[in-house]
Design an enzyme around this catalytic site. Sequence first.
Site, mmCIF file in Angstrom:
data_model
loop_
_atom_site.group_PDB
_atom_site.id
_atom_site.type_symbol
_atom_site.label_atom_id
_atom_site.label_comp_id
_atom_site.label_asym_id
_atom_site.label_seq_id
_atom_site.Cartn_x
_atom_site.Cartn_y
_atom_site.Cartn_z
ATOM 1 N N LYS A 1 46.692 7.423 -4.303
ATOM 2 C CA LYS A 1 45.274 6.945 -4.409
ATOM 3 C C LYS A 1 44.593 7.917 -5.368
ATOM 4 O O LYS A 1 43.690 7.257 -6.338
ATOM 5 C CB LYS A 1 44.560 6.858 -3.109
ATOM 6 C CG LYS A 1 45.433 5.886 -2.257
ATOM 7 C CD LYS A 1 45.975 4.668 -2.614
ATOM 8 C CE LYS A 1 46.814 4.018 -1.533
ATOM 9 N NZ LYS A 1 48.071 4.570 -1.663
ATOM 10 N N HIS B 1 21.669 -7.032 0.326
ATOM 11 C CA HIS B 1 22.101 -7.651 -0.962
ATOM 12 C C HIS B 1 21.373 -6.737 -2.200
ATOM 13 O O HIS B 1 20.403 -6.098 -1.900
ATOM 14 C CB HIS B 1 21.073 -9.087 -1.199
ATOM 15 C CG HIS B 1 21.294 -9.856 -2.284
ATOM 16 N ND1 HIS B 1 22.212 -10.073 -2.854
ATOM 17 C CD2 HIS B 1 20.277 -9.691 -3.495
ATOM 18 C CE1 HIS B 1 22.058 -10.793 -4.253
ATOM 19 N NE2 HIS B 1 20.799 -10.425 -4.496
ATOM 20 N N CYS C 1 52.449 10.892 3.962
ATOM 21 C CA CYS C 1 51.111 10.450 3.540
ATOM 22 C C CYS C 1 50.238 11.312 2.912
ATOM 23 O O CYS C 1 49.613 10.871 1.666
ATOM 24 C CB CYS C 1 50.156 9.869 4.795
ATOM 25 S SG CYS C 1 48.782 9.096 4.398
#
Length: 469
Positions: free
Chosen positions: A56, A446, A47
């Site tokens: 990644k 938000h 990994c």
Amino acid sequence: MVVGEFTTEVDTIVLGAGPGGYVAAIRASQLGQKVIVVEKEHVGGVCLNVGCIPSKALISASHRYEQMAHSDAFGIKAENITIDFLKVQAFKNQVVERLTGGVRGLLKAHDIELVEGEALFVEPDVVRVNHGYESSRYKFNHCIIATGSSPIEIPGFKWSDRVLSSTGALALKEVPKKMVVIGGGYIGIELSAAYAGFGTEVVILEGSPSILPNFEKRLIAPVKKKLKEKGVTVYTQALAKGVTETAEGVSVTAEIKGEVKTFAADYVMVTVGRRPNTRDLGLDLAGVEVTERGLIKVDKQGKTTADNIYAIGDIVPGMALAHKASYEGKVAAEAIAGEASEVDYRAMPAVVFSDPEIATVGLSEEEAVKAGYEVKTGQFPFAANGRALSLGATDGFLKIVSRESDGLVLGAQIVGTNASDMIAEFGLAIESGMTIEDIALTVHAHPTLGEMAMEAAEVALGKPIHIAK
């Protein structure tokens, strides 16, 4: 304490220092055990060294290049953008070195001895570790096997400078002009999208009727769309037959729905799955039984058919996920310490770092119905979310699956930007026994992508605000 001439006694020996092994070792040390970790090749495992982390880093660099090259909609036009791929690789390697160095530091901080070499059971409670021409013996009270998995090499495609596993593809010194990818699972799709983002002409050959065959068709649709936009050609029901290599590249032959085609490329990458690293461990001498696929049989605590030996990660049944291995490592270490820990995979997330990302946890709607539940679902599109609009990332949706009788959250599926981060809220909801009303009543900031969880819950409750009922 030394027992006999060359044998060291230890409470717990962990075979493998990947995400399962090093986590198990640390937890065992925290619980008062004297621990030794044996690692054959990479501290941090596949990994950290040649899998999750470097891929990644490469994907992140690819996204940055694409964003610079395609920012006209934002009023930004960049010209003469170039790729210094050796510098991209240097960035990737820096990330890997920092994390693997961190693992070494963590082991040292917990007084865990790291032994580098290849382990082999020679008795039910003795492991021999070979270091070149030398060897050491360790007598253990308990052992945790965490030896991981390796890429599968298929007939006719022997690893070489031009025939690559995912490990080889991550180490290229140049951006290929053309690449053939055999296998449309999560590794193939992630690296295909990354290299296509850098400008590589990619052909994917997938044997099943669809790429990412373990995911729902609606989740895959935005990924297929994006691959097409990147210029990736996907062939399904394709059987790779063989490869011819030259100094300049490869020629790959495949049978596609009965028709034979040939593809010329610089490299061919084979990503058709991984096999457990359970061979050559001497498991028979330890009394550890394996399945026909080479997976080790374990109970809910990770205990094998030998009472003092446990196994975790890619070598046991279930999804081959780094976070699953880490979780199982903690459970095994706690079980050895006498705790009542057991694995529970209800809230085990799965993520594909495709473009856009796919993330799931718990049950899909189809799985829930098959399990006998009457379900209620809520779905909310990225295109109706303010933050997604401002990012220019409107492809995808979030779907929540709940039990109709009381709204208990059973699962969630997300396809869209940052899905890998957003799925954690639903893992917590499942683990905590939350309902869709709990999520709907939780105030979400938000504008954020996370508020789509609240919106989808409100859809399931029949009271949506930001899309028509």
